[in-house]
Write a protein that holds these residues in place. Sequence first.
Motif, PDB file in Angstrom:
ATOM      1  N   GLU A 654       0.295   1.176  13.503  1.00 36.51           N
ATOM      2  CA  GLU A 654      -0.920   1.855  13.409  1.00 36.51           C
ATOM      3  C   GLU A 654      -1.493   1.585  15.105  1.00 36.51           C
ATOM      4  O   GLU A 654      -0.916   0.932  15.917  1.00 36.51           O
ATOM      5  CB  GLU A 654      -2.112   1.293  12.800  1.00 36.51           C
ATOM      6  CG  GLU A 654      -1.779   1.288  11.170  1.00 36.51           C
ATOM      7  CD  GLU A 654      -2.098   2.665  10.623  1.00 36.51           C
ATOM      8  OE1 GLU A 654      -2.290   3.391  11.162  1.00 36.51           O
ATOM      9  OE2 GLU A 654      -1.941   2.379   9.295  1.00 36.51           O
ATOM     10  N   ILE A 660       3.311  -0.694  10.156  1.00 39.45           N
ATOM     11  CA  ILE A 660       3.393   0.129   8.746  1.00 39.45           C
ATOM     12  C   ILE A 660       4.739   0.025   7.940  1.00 39.45           C
ATOM     13  O   ILE A 660       5.710   0.410   8.623  1.00 39.45           O
ATOM     14  CB  ILE A 660       3.236   1.713   9.286  1.00 39.45           C
ATOM     15  CG1 ILE A 660       2.039   1.771  10.284  1.00 39.45           C
ATOM     16  CG2 ILE A 660       3.122   2.829   8.175  1.00 39.45           C
ATOM     17  CD1 ILE A 660       1.774   3.241  10.701  1.00 39.45           C
ATOM     18  N   ARG A 703       5.370   9.072   8.049  1.00 36.84           N
ATOM     19  CA  ARG A 703       4.881   8.267   6.912  1.00 36.84           C
ATOM     20  C   ARG A 703       4.059   9.178   6.184  1.00 36.84           C
ATOM     21  O   ARG A 703       3.562  10.388   6.099  1.00 36.84           O
ATOM     22  CB  ARG A 703       3.769   7.183   7.476  1.00 36.84           C
ATOM     23  CG  ARG A 703       2.535   7.871   8.109  1.00 36.84           C
ATOM     24  CD  ARG A 703       1.402   6.943   8.744  1.00 36.84           C
ATOM     25  NE  ARG A 703       1.069   5.884   7.786  1.00 36.84           N
ATOM     26  CZ  ARG A 703       0.025   5.324   7.993  1.00 36.84           C
ATOM     27  NH1 ARG A 703      -0.357   4.875   9.094  1.00 36.84           N
ATOM     28  NH2 ARG A 703      -0.424   4.061   7.148  1.00 36.84           N
ATOM     29  N   PRO A 729      -3.164   7.466  11.620  1.00 38.15           N
ATOM     30  CA  PRO A 729      -3.496   6.793  10.292  1.00 38.15           C
ATOM     31  C   PRO A 729      -2.944   7.985   9.023  1.00 38.15           C
ATOM     32  O   PRO A 729      -2.900   9.116   9.548  1.00 38.15           O
ATOM     33  CB  PRO A 729      -4.901   6.906  10.382  1.00 38.15           C
ATOM     34  CG  PRO A 729      -5.307   6.896  11.779  1.00 38.15           C
ATOM     35  CD  PRO A 729      -4.143   7.611  12.332  1.00 38.15           C
ATOM     36  N   ALA A 730      -2.805   7.379   7.938  1.00 43.84           N
ATOM     37  CA  ALA A 730      -2.499   8.269   6.871  1.00 43.84           C
ATOM     38  C   ALA A 730      -3.671   8.990   6.503  1.00 43.84           C
ATOM     39  O   ALA A 730      -4.740   8.760   6.744  1.00 43.84           O
ATOM     40  CB  ALA A 730      -2.007   7.436   5.764  1.00 43.84           C
ATOM     41  N   GLY A 732      -6.997  10.342   4.308  1.00 45.18           N
ATOM     42  CA  GLY A 732      -7.724   9.757   3.382  1.00 45.18           C
ATOM     43  C   GLY A 732      -8.950  10.540   3.089  1.00 45.18           C
ATOM     44  O   GLY A 732      -9.173  11.719   3.491  1.00 45.18           O
ATOM     45  N   PRO A 780      -7.736   5.352   1.314  1.00 48.25           N
ATOM     46  CA  PRO A 780      -6.908   5.404   2.348  1.00 48.25           C
ATOM     47  C   PRO A 780      -5.306   5.907   1.718  1.00 48.25           C
ATOM     48  O   PRO A 780      -5.081   5.871   0.534  1.00 48.25           O
ATOM     49  CB  PRO A 780      -6.896   4.092   3.009  1.00 48.25           C
ATOM     50  CG  PRO A 780      -7.084   3.159   1.632  1.00 48.25           C
ATOM     51  CD  PRO A 780      -7.955   3.817   0.868  1.00 48.25           C
ATOM     52  N   ASN A 781      -4.311   6.038   2.840  1.00 42.86           N
ATOM     53  CA  ASN A 781      -2.874   6.200   2.563  1.00 42.86           C
ATOM     54  C   ASN A 781      -2.736   7.127   1.586  1.00 42.86           C
ATOM     55  O   ASN A 781      -2.004   6.852   0.538  1.00 42.86           O
ATOM     56  CB  ASN A 781      -2.498   4.958   2.306  1.00 42.86           C
ATOM     57  CG  ASN A 781      -2.363   3.820   3.316  1.00 42.86           C
ATOM     58  OD1 ASN A 781      -2.431   4.210   4.280  1.00 42.86           O
ATOM     59  ND2 ASN A 781      -2.858   2.553   3.069  1.00 42.86           N
TER      60      ASN A 781
END
Length: 834
Positions: A654, A660, A703, A729-730, A732, A780-781
């Motif tokens: 990240e 990650i 990702r 970031p993933a 969210g 998240p994610n």
Amino acid sequence: MRLILNPERQNVEPGRESAVALSVTNTSSVISGHRIRVLGLDPSWVTIDDETLSLFPDATSTTVIRITPPPGLPAGTRQFVVEVESLTPPAETDQIAGELVIPTRAAMRLSLDPPSSTAGKEARIGVVLKNEGTAPVDAQLRGHDDPAEVNFAFEPSTVSLEPGEQFLATSRLLAKRPWFGSPKIRSFSISASTLDQSVAAQGSWVQSPRFSRGVLALLGLVVAGTIFAAVIAGSLSQVVDRSNANSQLALQVAQAAQNKVAIGTASLTGYVRLAVSQAPVAGVTVNLYQPSDLTSPAASTATTTNGSYRFTSLAPGSYDLSFTGAGFAQLWYPNAVSSSGARPVSLTNGAHRRGVDISIGALPVSISGSVTGLPPAGAQLAIQLPSTNPLTSVAPTPSSTATAVPNGIIVAKTTLSAAGTFSFHNIPSPETYQLVLTKTGDASVVQTVTVASGQSESGIDLVLTPGNGVISGTVEGPSGPIGGATITATVGTSTSSTVSLTNSPNTGDFSVENLATPANVSLQVVAPGYAAQTLSVTLAPNQHATGIVVNLQPGVGSISGVVSTPPGTPAGGVSVSASFGSQTLTTVTASTGTVGSYRLANLSVPGTYTITFSRNDLLSQTVVVQLAGGSPNASGVNVSMIASTASMSGIVSESSGQGIADATVELVSGTSTYTVQTASSPVAGSYTLRGIEPGTYTLNFTRVGGLPVSTIITLAAGEDVTRNQQLSPAAGITAQVVETSSGQPIQGATVDLYFSSSYAPGAPPLTTITTNANGEFTFPNLEAPQSYLITVAYPPGSSPEASYNVTTQEGATVCATNGSTSTASCQIQLAVAG
């Protein structure tokens, strides 16, 4: 025998019987019996009018094979094999292939349960949908009434159904309720529409008024007795309540009846490969069973050309899987021949179960026989898949374990005793194999054996004979033939030696006999005062290679040194060859002692030698060394070799620097792809790719729910590249939960997350979190783009007070209320009782 299948390919409808005619002709000269069976289809689908036929010579008989695929079978092609086994010696087996084509057909049925309901302001009706076609459908539910006074709501509004699947949705009807008078009868229709068809069902809703005639009459009789009026009013109220209860009970009964084929959000995928070669197998039927009913599958599909299969929209629970393919024995996951040995696969709602793979080994057979001729004790016999160079596929030491080598795949092997008999069991069929018999000093034997499906082979006779290859010729020097030279022929681990003749007129002649063929023979010739010479001679089966002339040069010198290799690779076993004119001498670097050292001796002096260092995993190097009369020995000829392939490693993280795990790192070129997942430990986000062929690649970092990153990279042989990468970031979802009137944050509110497409009331959420002291929550994610449903409840355990559908975006956290990436004032307001 001769077989004819008519037709070999035909369209069939699931649930309906189709017939194919099999004609069997006896081509032998005796009366014969023939047993018929069908492979590749579920046995419960198949009936054969006459499973056994008895035929006179040249006679033909026809039997009918009736096939009834079960309802709900998806569209596609199903392959099968009809196998006919002769019951009269000499027994033989023949096969003929056929195909069933399940056409794509749309057929959907809709019904209401109950079709008529009595209620007040709101009524609930069950909508039963069943896909009776052969293709998946996505049906949109709608409601209609002629006065347009009824509002319709459906849970869910869109239903996805696999072939044969049934689902119960709920329709909620809302309309203004009359105050006085007779009950109002509202007629309505509910329809389900797809791209190909639309179906509808009629229903009626008897809407009772707030004050019925009976109630008004009771009010008029109040003066006659309040208690009596209360009793009558209570009775009428119970009638209405019972009507509503009956409606709800019917809906619950329909839901309970549906549980057997309930739909869900789980999925299951896997691959089917051959047990020996691991090649993918297409056209294998995969049946999914509920453990409570192993008589008929709940779902069925077939493997694609790459051997993969997939089941979607599965309800939570345990399932058994069976695999049936043409020419293969039925197999239950993970490796059982009957359902009693099956291991169920458990699924939870929303789970995506991957890697439910099997290796289908076909029908096991035995291959047996004996070795005659020379004494067989100590000979090695291997059974392997066909190889263009079968002798090099056989390892030099006996082993009972199947072994994969570069030139072939060994299924099994054994060392023979003095009796010479052999028997291999549990060999997969149908298949073609090579039997490879080797013994030091004797000629190797290679025999091809083809086994039909389920048909064992016995009585195989292999004859062991002396090596019958011959290499003959003359050893000569600058002054003429050389007698007394030692000639050594090496084939694998076997060596044979002789000495060139010293008597005239045949001085220098030699002949090395009894060599194994076919083979590549290394021929080394050494004579005192001369540099050694090494030749390579290839012998075909039974070949006598004559007229070989070996020229030896006077003078003796040497070249020596040490070879170093990249870290982590052994320095031993590197091939070192010295070439000077027609003279070539070869050795390998040492694996013990001074590892990597070598010495080439008996070299002609003077001479200019080309030294080549090579090994499959290393980039070859060449140096030139001159040997002169004053300095015949060259030492310190050292080289540092590099790998023939490249490697790459690094850390995916990240922007904060945190690694990650489970990100995908992929190198892609026109012909090659290298893929690895980043590690979770010991260093989160770390990865390593080795054995990369030199070239230019597209390097991809991805990702789940994040933005991918791609770049072009060129890798050279021996290069070890470090490439770290930061990813966004993933995806969210976030929001703040506040009290409506005061705007104060609410701590401890329960927030559930669902996939929008598979949400159903009462279904377990994908995950649940609670708001923090600031009333905030974040999921998240997440996958992106993906449509999610969130529900918010306060206090915990209460019914949800707010729900939102939101679509995630790659690499961003979005507001739960509007899907915007601007989350500065993203609030969900709840009215909290004081």
